[in-house]
Motif scaffolding. Structure first.
Motif, PDB file in Angstrom:
ATOM      1  N   LEU A 408       0.826  -1.206   0.000  1.00 58.98           N
ATOM      2  CA  LEU A 408       0.000   0.000   0.000  1.00 58.98           C
ATOM      3  C   LEU A 408       0.863   1.260   0.000  1.00 58.98           C
ATOM      4  O   LEU A 408       0.540   2.239  -0.687  1.00 58.98           O
ATOM      5  CB  LEU A 408      -0.929  -0.003   1.222  1.00 58.98           C
ATOM      6  N   LEU A 409       1.933   1.254   0.739  1.00 58.20           N
ATOM      7  CA  LEU A 409       2.822   2.416   0.762  1.00 58.20           C
ATOM      8  C   LEU A 409       3.533   2.609  -0.574  1.00 58.20           C
ATOM      9  O   LEU A 409       3.743   3.739  -1.032  1.00 58.20           O
ATOM     10  CB  LEU A 409       3.851   2.271   1.883  1.00 58.20           C
ATOM     11  N   ALA A 410       3.868   1.497  -1.218  1.00 53.44           N
ATOM     12  CA  ALA A 410       4.642   1.571  -2.469  1.00 53.44           C
ATOM     13  C   ALA A 410       3.768   1.902  -3.679  1.00 53.44           C
ATOM     14  O   ALA A 410       4.275   2.412  -4.681  1.00 53.44           O
ATOM     15  CB  ALA A 410       5.367   0.253  -2.704  1.00 53.44           C
ATOM     16  N   GLU A 411       2.460   1.623  -3.606  1.00 45.47           N
ATOM     17  CA  GLU A 411       1.596   1.774  -4.774  1.00 45.47           C
ATOM     18  C   GLU A 411       0.516   2.842  -4.597  1.00 45.47           C
ATOM     19  O   GLU A 411      -0.490   2.830  -5.291  1.00 45.47           O
ATOM     20  CB  GLU A 411       0.924   0.427  -5.084  1.00 45.47           C
ATOM     21  N   SER A 412       0.732   3.772  -3.678  1.00 39.83           N
ATOM     22  CA  SER A 412      -0.253   4.833  -3.435  1.00 39.83           C
ATOM     23  C   SER A 412       0.434   6.194  -3.535  1.00 39.83           C
ATOM     24  O   SER A 412       0.859   6.763  -2.526  1.00 39.83           O
ATOM     25  CB  SER A 412      -0.892   4.659  -2.050  1.00 39.83           C
ATOM     26  N   PRO A 413       0.544   6.750  -4.739  1.00 40.85           N
ATOM     27  CA  PRO A 413       1.329   7.972  -4.961  1.00 40.85           C
ATOM     28  C   PRO A 413       0.763   9.236  -4.319  1.00 40.85           C
ATOM     29  O   PRO A 413       1.490  10.216  -4.173  1.00 40.85           O
ATOM     30  CB  PRO A 413       1.351   8.098  -6.489  1.00 40.85           C
ATOM     31  N   VAL A 414      -0.534   9.246  -3.930  1.00 42.36           N
ATOM     32  CA  VAL A 414      -1.084  10.447  -3.303  1.00 42.36           C
ATOM     33  C   VAL A 414      -1.516  10.182  -1.852  1.00 42.36           C
ATOM     34  O   VAL A 414      -2.240  10.985  -1.255  1.00 42.36           O
ATOM     35  CB  VAL A 414      -2.286  10.989  -4.108  1.00 42.36           C
ATOM     36  N   LEU A 415      -1.051   9.081  -1.285  1.00 42.41           N
ATOM     37  CA  LEU A 415      -1.408   8.732   0.089  1.00 42.41           C
ATOM     38  C   LEU A 415      -0.940   9.815   1.059  1.00 42.41           C
ATOM     39  O   LEU A 415       0.196  10.284   0.973  1.00 42.41           O
ATOM     40  CB  LEU A 415      -0.780   7.394   0.472  1.00 42.41           C
ATOM     41  N   GLU A 416      -1.845  10.190   1.970  1.00 43.23           N
ATOM     42  CA  GLU A 416      -1.518  11.201   2.963  1.00 43.23           C
ATOM     43  C   GLU A 416      -1.204  10.597   4.328  1.00 43.23           C
ATOM     44  O   GLU A 416      -0.291  11.057   5.007  1.00 43.23           O
ATOM     45  CB  GLU A 416      -2.673  12.204   3.082  1.00 43.23           C
ATOM     46  N   ARG A 417      -1.961   9.577   4.713  1.00 40.21           N
ATOM     47  CA  ARG A 417      -1.632   8.942   5.988  1.00 40.21           C
ATOM     48  C   ARG A 417      -2.178   7.528   6.052  1.00 40.21           C
ATOM     49  O   ARG A 417      -3.189   7.199   5.432  1.00 40.21           O
ATOM     50  CB  ARG A 417      -2.152   9.745   7.169  1.00 40.21           C
ATOM     51  N   MET A 418      -1.470   6.708   6.826  1.00 36.66           N
ATOM     52  CA  MET A 418      -1.891   5.336   7.103  1.00 36.66           C
ATOM     53  C   MET A 418      -2.020   5.198   8.614  1.00 36.66           C
ATOM     54  O   MET A 418      -1.052   5.380   9.345  1.00 36.66           O
ATOM     55  CB  MET A 418      -0.874   4.333   6.561  1.00 36.66           C
ATOM     56  N   LEU A 419      -3.244   4.885   9.062  1.00 29.76           N
ATOM     57  CA  LEU A 419      -3.503   4.682  10.483  1.00 29.76           C
ATOM     58  C   LEU A 419      -3.447   3.196  10.782  1.00 29.76           C
ATOM     59  O   LEU A 419      -4.190   2.416  10.192  1.00 29.76           O
ATOM     60  CB  LEU A 419      -4.868   5.247  10.863  1.00 29.76           C
ATOM     61  N   ILE A 420      -2.583   2.811  11.683  1.00 27.01           N
ATOM     62  CA  ILE A 420      -2.418   1.408  12.048  1.00 27.01           C
ATOM     63  C   ILE A 420      -2.854   1.201  13.483  1.00 27.01           C
ATOM     64  O   ILE A 420      -2.356   1.848  14.400  1.00 27.01           O
ATOM     65  CB  ILE A 420      -0.950   0.961  11.870  1.00 27.01           C
ATOM     66  N   ASP A 421      -3.812   0.310  13.667  1.00 25.24           N
ATOM     67  CA  ASP A 421      -4.314  -0.025  14.995  1.00 25.24           C
ATOM     68  C   ASP A 421      -3.242  -0.784  15.766  1.00 25.24           C
ATOM     69  O   ASP A 421      -2.792  -1.853  15.353  1.00 25.24           O
ATOM     70  CB  ASP A 421      -5.580  -0.877  14.848  1.00 25.24           C
ATOM     71  N   ARG A 422      -2.863  -0.253  16.902  1.00 25.20           N
ATOM     72  CA  ARG A 422      -1.770  -0.857  17.667  1.00 25.20           C
ATOM     73  C   ARG A 422      -2.253  -1.595  18.917  1.00 25.20           C
ATOM     74  O   ARG A 422      -1.433  -2.031  19.739  1.00 25.20           O
ATOM     75  CB  ARG A 422      -0.769   0.228  18.078  1.00 25.20           C
ATOM     76  N   GLN A 423      -3.560  -1.786  19.076  1.00 22.55           N
ATOM     77  CA  GLN A 423      -4.045  -2.359  20.326  1.00 22.55           C
ATOM     78  C   GLN A 423      -3.535  -3.778  20.553  1.00 22.55           C
ATOM     79  O   GLN A 423      -3.268  -4.168  21.693  1.00 22.55           O
ATOM     80  CB  GLN A 423      -5.568  -2.322  20.366  1.00 22.55           C
ATOM     81  N   TYR A 424      -3.363  -4.573  19.473  1.00 22.61           N
ATOM     82  CA  TYR A 424      -2.827  -5.926  19.640  1.00 22.61           C
ATOM     83  C   TYR A 424      -1.309  -5.929  19.642  1.00 22.61           C
ATOM     84  O   TYR A 424      -0.684  -6.760  20.316  1.00 22.61           O
ATOM     85  CB  TYR A 424      -3.363  -6.836  18.534  1.00 22.61           C
ATOM     86  N   LEU A 425      -0.724  -5.009  18.915  1.00 23.05           N
ATOM     87  CA  LEU A 425       0.742  -4.899  18.918  1.00 23.05           C
ATOM     88  C   LEU A 425       1.254  -4.566  20.317  1.00 23.05           C
ATOM     89  O   LEU A 425       2.355  -4.991  20.700  1.00 23.05           O
ATOM     90  CB  LEU A 425       1.191  -3.833  17.929  1.00 23.05           C
ATOM     91  N   ASP A 426       0.480  -3.808  21.075  1.00 25.93           N
ATOM     92  CA  ASP A 426       0.916  -3.410  22.414  1.00 25.93           C
ATOM     93  C   ASP A 426       1.018  -4.586  23.377  1.00 25.93           C
ATOM     94  O   ASP A 426       1.618  -4.458  24.456  1.00 25.93           O
ATOM     95  CB  ASP A 426      -0.037  -2.356  22.990  1.00 25.93           C
ATOM     96  N   HIS A 427       0.435  -5.740  22.999  1.00 31.72           N
ATOM     97  CA  HIS A 427       0.547  -6.930  23.842  1.00 31.72           C
ATOM     98  C   HIS A 427       1.853  -7.688  23.585  1.00 31.72           C
ATOM     99  O   HIS A 427       2.191  -8.608  24.344  1.00 31.72           O
ATOM    100  CB  HIS A 427      -0.649  -7.858  23.617  1.00 31.72           C
ATOM    101  N   GLU A 428       2.551  -7.331  22.535  1.00 28.70           N
ATOM    102  CA  GLU A 428       3.812  -7.986  22.219  1.00 28.70           C
ATOM    103  C   GLU A 428       4.940  -7.439  23.102  1.00 28.70           C
ATOM    104  O   GLU A 428       4.822  -6.371  23.710  1.00 28.70           O
ATOM    105  CB  GLU A 428       4.169  -7.766  20.745  1.00 28.70           C
ATOM    106  N   GLN A 429       6.056  -8.181  23.132  1.00 32.13           N
ATOM    107  CA  GLN A 429       7.232  -7.710  23.855  1.00 32.13           C
ATOM    108  C   GLN A 429       7.752  -6.423  23.222  1.00 32.13           C
ATOM    109  O   GLN A 429       7.589  -6.191  22.027  1.00 32.13           O
ATOM    110  CB  GLN A 429       8.330  -8.780  23.829  1.00 32.13           C
ATOM    111  N   LEU A 430       8.377  -5.596  24.017  1.00 30.95           N
ATOM    112  CA  LEU A 430       8.874  -4.314  23.528  1.00 30.95           C
ATOM    113  C   LEU A 430       9.819  -4.495  22.352  1.00 30.95           C
ATOM    114  O   LEU A 430       9.713  -3.767  21.342  1.00 30.95           O
ATOM    115  CB  LEU A 430       9.578  -3.554  24.661  1.00 30.95           C
ATOM    116  N   ASP A 431      10.723  -5.462  22.437  1.00 36.11           N
ATOM    117  CA  ASP A 431      11.674  -5.688  21.341  1.00 36.11           C
ATOM    118  C   ASP A 431      10.939  -6.066  20.060  1.00 36.11           C
ATOM    119  O   ASP A 431      11.327  -5.619  18.965  1.00 36.11           O
ATOM    120  CB  ASP A 431      12.671  -6.787  21.720  1.00 36.11           C
ATOM    121  N   THR A 432       9.909  -6.882  20.186  1.00 33.44           N
ATOM    122  CA  THR A 432       9.132  -7.290  19.004  1.00 33.44           C
ATOM    123  C   THR A 432       8.436  -6.094  18.369  1.00 33.44           C
ATOM    124  O   THR A 432       8.434  -5.929  17.151  1.00 33.44           O
ATOM    125  CB  THR A 432       8.100  -8.356  19.392  1.00 33.44           C
TER     126      THR A 432
END
Length: 462
Positions: A408-432
């Motif tokens: 999506l980042l590579a094929e969207s020439p007019v992209l303004e922002r990408m919002l990524i939900d981090r609620q599940y990522l926050d359960h991972e270890q800090l290093d991960t």
């Protein structure tokens, strides 16, 4: 008094008394002195129009309770133009009387005491064991200029609505749940109806088509038609919003030139029966599609292949929402890509993913082949020349998810922002987490303005 009539009532009356006090302050001294003499019984001296405003701000139960405030208030609620009746009016913890009997008593009181028109009426009795006779009440409403009518009837026993309902010629909003309806052959339509909501309503396909087509001003339509087998053609030239739950394959949007928003919630869909071309071929103005149907209830026969794209482009679609999708090779993902390929002017994409394996936990699926993870080759012919914003929900940092983000980042020439939900990522270890963030940061971006923002979206997409 506040305990008896409710905290809401107390604060509402206090607010209007304050307005009255402020008004008195601006009076000449003599008038102010006269008004002070009335303060001890201020409620009795409120103008009728102020009492009406107070009652309109209260739930029906509290509005009826105001009858104890003073003689002037005793029957004021009887002139309310908006009423909501539900079990809170007749059910208490100490009730020994059958709820249906108490309901009948309440309905009789309203019928015998109410004066003047009722423009909005809501009846919610879904938890009653059976539906008492409400034909007389519908007749009463039909003769009192009802404009907004909502009938949510008992779940356990289907109630057949009387033909009197179709005499409510002033209706602008109609919501019916858990009942059976059959309009008379002489029915000429609801000429003023703007919104129609039918949930778990037993009605033939022919009658449903006729009902919709006889509402020339209809703008909002909500249907739950889980058990329909015949195709229903939607003929509504003024329709702007369509919300469909149930059997999607049994609907054809035939004449909807102004339709802007479609929400699809399909249950137990057979992929072979799903014909998006038939569904969307007459939707030239469609801008927003939410497709909440690619879950475990979406099935296909062995060897089935989903279409690559629609036989036409939907050039007006700007917003596409997929609340539930697995990023693995499957006909479900193929259907999602089929739609995306057919939206060349897409500006807003919202996807909520869930982890691989969710659909394969049942014992019946033990012998099913395990789908392959998403590969970029499946996206090679998808373009996003107009995409401005992307929302990705419930990400856990899997390889497929990272591939999707990279693409999506590579094929969207007019992209303004990408919002990524981090609620599940926050359960991972800090290093991960840091490793995932670093990898995403290293992806090349076709748009120099594109930014990636991590936010807790709460797991819900709208």
């Amino acid at each position: 008094m506040s305990r008896l009539v409710g905290e809401t009532l107390f604060h509402t009356i206090a607010y209007f008394l304050q307005l009255l006090s402020d008004h008195c302050y601006m009076m000449p001294p003599k008038a102010r002195k006269l008004r002070r003499s009335l303060v001890p019984d201020a409620l009795s001296y409120l103008p009728d129009n102020i009492i009406d405003v107070i009652l309109m701000c209260l739930p029906s139960k509290d509005a009826v309770r105001t009858s104890i405030l003073s003689k002037k208030w005793r029957y004021h609620w009887c002139r309310l133009t908006k009423l909501e009746l539900d079990e809170s009016l007749w059910i208490t913890k100490k009730d020994l009387l059958n709820p249906t009997i108490k309901f009948r008593k309440t309905m009789y009181q309203f019928l015998s005491l109410h004066e003047g028109p009722i423009t909005k009426f809501t009846l919610d009795v879904v938890h009653l064991a059976s539906c008492p006779e409400i034909d007389n009440f519908i007749y009463f409403l039909s003769r009192n200029d009802i404009q907004h009518l909502a009938l949510h009837l008992p779940l356990r026993k289907e109630y057949k609505l009387p033909s009197l309902l179709f005499a409510c010629s002033q209706l602008r909003h109609l919501s019916l749940c858990y009942c059976s309806i059959q309009h008379p052959s002489a029915f000429q339509g609801f000429d003023k109806l703007i919104s129609l909501n039918l949930c778990e309503v037993n009605i033939s396909s022919e009658l449903l088509e006729s009902l919709i087509s006889h509402c020339p001003l209809l703008e909002e339509l909500e249907l739950d038609i889980a058990n329909k087998s015949d195709t229903i053609e939607i003929n509504a030239p003024m329709l702007r919003s369509f919300d469909l739950s149930g059997n999607i394959s049994s609907v054809c949007l035939k004449n909807v030139p102004r339709l802007v928003k479609v929400l699809l919630y399909g249950d137990y869909i057979k992929a072979e029966d799903l014909d998006f071309a038939k569904l969307f071929e007459c939707c030239p103005a469609l801008e927003h599609l939410l497709f909440f149907s690619l879950d475990s209830g979406f099935s296909a026969g062995a060897g089935y292949e989903a279409p690559t794209r629609l036989p036409f482009n939907l050039n007006s679609v700007k917003r596409f929402t997929l609340p539930d999708i697995m990023l693995v090779e499957s006909y479900k993902l193929s259907y999602a890509l089929c739609l995306i390929r057919s939206f060349p002017y897409l500006e807003y994409l919202e996807i909520q993913v869930h982890e691989y394996g969710y659909d394969y936990e049942d014992e019946d699926d033990e012998d099913e082949p395990i789908p392959e993870p998403l590969e970029l080759k499946h996206l090679s012919d998808v373009t996003f020349n107009h995409l401005k914003e992307v929302r990705l929900g419930c990400l856990t940092g899997t390889t497929s998810e990272l591939l999707l983000i990279k693409f999506l980042l590579a094929e969207s020439p007019v992209l303004e922002r990408m919002l990524i939900d981090r609620q599940y990522l926050d359960h991972e270890q800090l290093d991960t987490r840091l490793q995932i963030f670093r990898e995403i940061s290293s992806f090349s971006r076709a748009s120099p303005k594109a930014e990636v923002v991590y936010i807790d979206l709460g797991g819900s997409l709208a």
